[in-house]
Design a protein around this motif. Structure first.
Motif, mmCIF file in Angstrom:
data_model
loop_
_atom_site.group_PDB
_atom_site.id
_atom_site.type_symbol
_atom_site.label_atom_id
_atom_site.label_comp_id
_atom_site.label_asym_id
_atom_site.label_seq_id
_atom_site.Cartn_x
_atom_site.Cartn_y
_atom_site.Cartn_z
ATOM 1 N N LYS A 70 0.828 -1.216 0.000
ATOM 2 C CA LYS A 70 0.000 0.000 0.000
ATOM 3 C C LYS A 70 0.858 1.260 0.000
ATOM 4 O O LYS A 70 0.585 2.211 -0.717
ATOM 5 C CB LYS A 70 -0.912 0.021 1.244
ATOM 6 C CG LYS A 70 -2.096 -0.909 1.110
ATOM 7 C CD LYS A 70 -3.015 -0.791 2.308
ATOM 8 C CE LYS A 70 -2.850 -2.007 3.185
ATOM 9 N NZ LYS A 70 -3.862 -2.079 4.250
ATOM 10 N N CYS A 74 1.053 4.017 -3.020
ATOM 11 C CA CYS A 74 0.711 5.419 -2.739
ATOM 12 C C CYS A 74 1.872 6.353 -3.080
ATOM 13 O O CYS A 74 1.661 7.391 -3.707
ATOM 14 C CB CYS A 74 0.329 5.610 -1.270
ATOM 15 S SG CYS A 74 -1.316 5.002 -0.878
ATOM 16 N N ILE A 113 -5.373 11.344 -6.322
ATOM 17 C CA ILE A 113 -4.934 10.122 -5.651
ATOM 18 C C ILE A 113 -6.137 9.402 -5.040
ATOM 19 O O ILE A 113 -6.297 8.195 -5.194
ATOM 20 C CB ILE A 113 -3.856 10.427 -4.585
ATOM 21 C CG1 ILE A 113 -2.581 10.927 -5.281
ATOM 22 C CG2 ILE A 113 -3.558 9.198 -3.726
ATOM 23 C CD1 ILE A 113 -1.502 11.450 -4.355
ATOM 24 N N LEU A 117 -7.285 5.666 -5.867
ATOM 25 C CA LEU A 117 -7.312 4.647 -4.806
ATOM 26 C C LEU A 117 -8.695 4.034 -4.634
ATOM 27 O O LEU A 117 -8.819 2.874 -4.256
ATOM 28 C CB LEU A 117 -6.802 5.229 -3.479
ATOM 29 C CG LEU A 117 -5.335 5.692 -3.489
ATOM 30 C CD1 LEU A 117 -4.912 6.173 -2.111
ATOM 31 C CD2 LEU A 117 -4.393 4.590 -3.973
ATOM 32 N N TRP A 134 -4.310 5.982 2.936
ATOM 33 C CA TRP A 134 -4.017 7.328 2.428
ATOM 34 C C TRP A 134 -4.555 8.410 3.368
ATOM 35 O O TRP A 134 -3.842 9.354 3.725
ATOM 36 C CB TRP A 134 -4.580 7.501 1.018
ATOM 37 C CG TRP A 134 -4.386 8.889 0.488
ATOM 38 C CD1 TRP A 134 -5.333 9.858 0.339
ATOM 39 C CD2 TRP A 134 -3.136 9.476 0.074
ATOM 40 N NE1 TRP A 134 -4.757 11.015 -0.144
ATOM 41 C CE2 TRP A 134 -3.421 10.801 -0.310
ATOM 42 C CE3 TRP A 134 -1.828 9.004 -0.010
ATOM 43 C CZ2 TRP A 134 -2.425 11.674 -0.781
ATOM 44 C CZ3 TRP A 134 -0.847 9.876 -0.467
ATOM 45 C CH2 TRP A 134 -1.146 11.183 -0.847
#
Ligand code: ZN
Length: 141
Positions: A70, A74, A113, A117, A134
């Motif tokens: 993850k 990211c 983002i 995601l 996030w």
């Protein structure tokens, strides 16, 4: 711009974002006082102790397969988005369009983002919970 000036003498090499340094790759990504505000906003929460504005150090981080899936996803996506948005802003200013503030650009990157995601979360597996990951990084950033 440092590359252009080698074949085109007399071109102004000054960074259009901070107007305070020569525009090199390392300056734009992310030593520049303008770019670094954006990069700090977007990446500090994820990188924390390993936060850096140095291009070569970031190349190492985004290629580090030992990072949690993850986190790696990211930071790679944040890196890609930040480069894209800063480059676009740089080109806009070279064409004398109105400047956009770092805070606004960082917000735009954050939104991009989140959208990405949301799609990735739907894949499940190792990306389960990536959106909350996030959000968590935004809180501590
Ligand atoms: Zn600059």
């Amino acid at each position: 711009m440092d590359r252009v000036s080698k074949w085109s003498a007399g071109v102004d090499e000054t960074c259009v974002l901070c107007k305070n340094a020569a525009e090199t790759r390392d300056h734009l990504f992310f030593k520049c006082s303008f770019s670094s505000q954006i990069w700090m906003d977007i990446s500090h929460g994820i990188l924390q102790g390993s936060y850096t504005t140095t291009w070569s150090a970031l190349q190492v981080i985004v290629s580090d397969q030992r990072l949690e899936a993850k986190k790696l996803y990211c930071i790679r996506y944040a890196f890609q988005c930040a480069i894209h948005v800063i480059w676009r802003e740089r080109n806009k200013r070279r064409h004398e369009e109105d400047p956009t503030m770092p805070r606004v650009l960082a917000k735009f990157i954050d939104k991009s983002i989140r959208n990405k995601l949301r799609l990735v979360t739907a894949l499940g597996g190792k990306f389960t919970g990536i959106l909350s990951y996030w959000f968590g990084s935004r809180d501590i950033g």
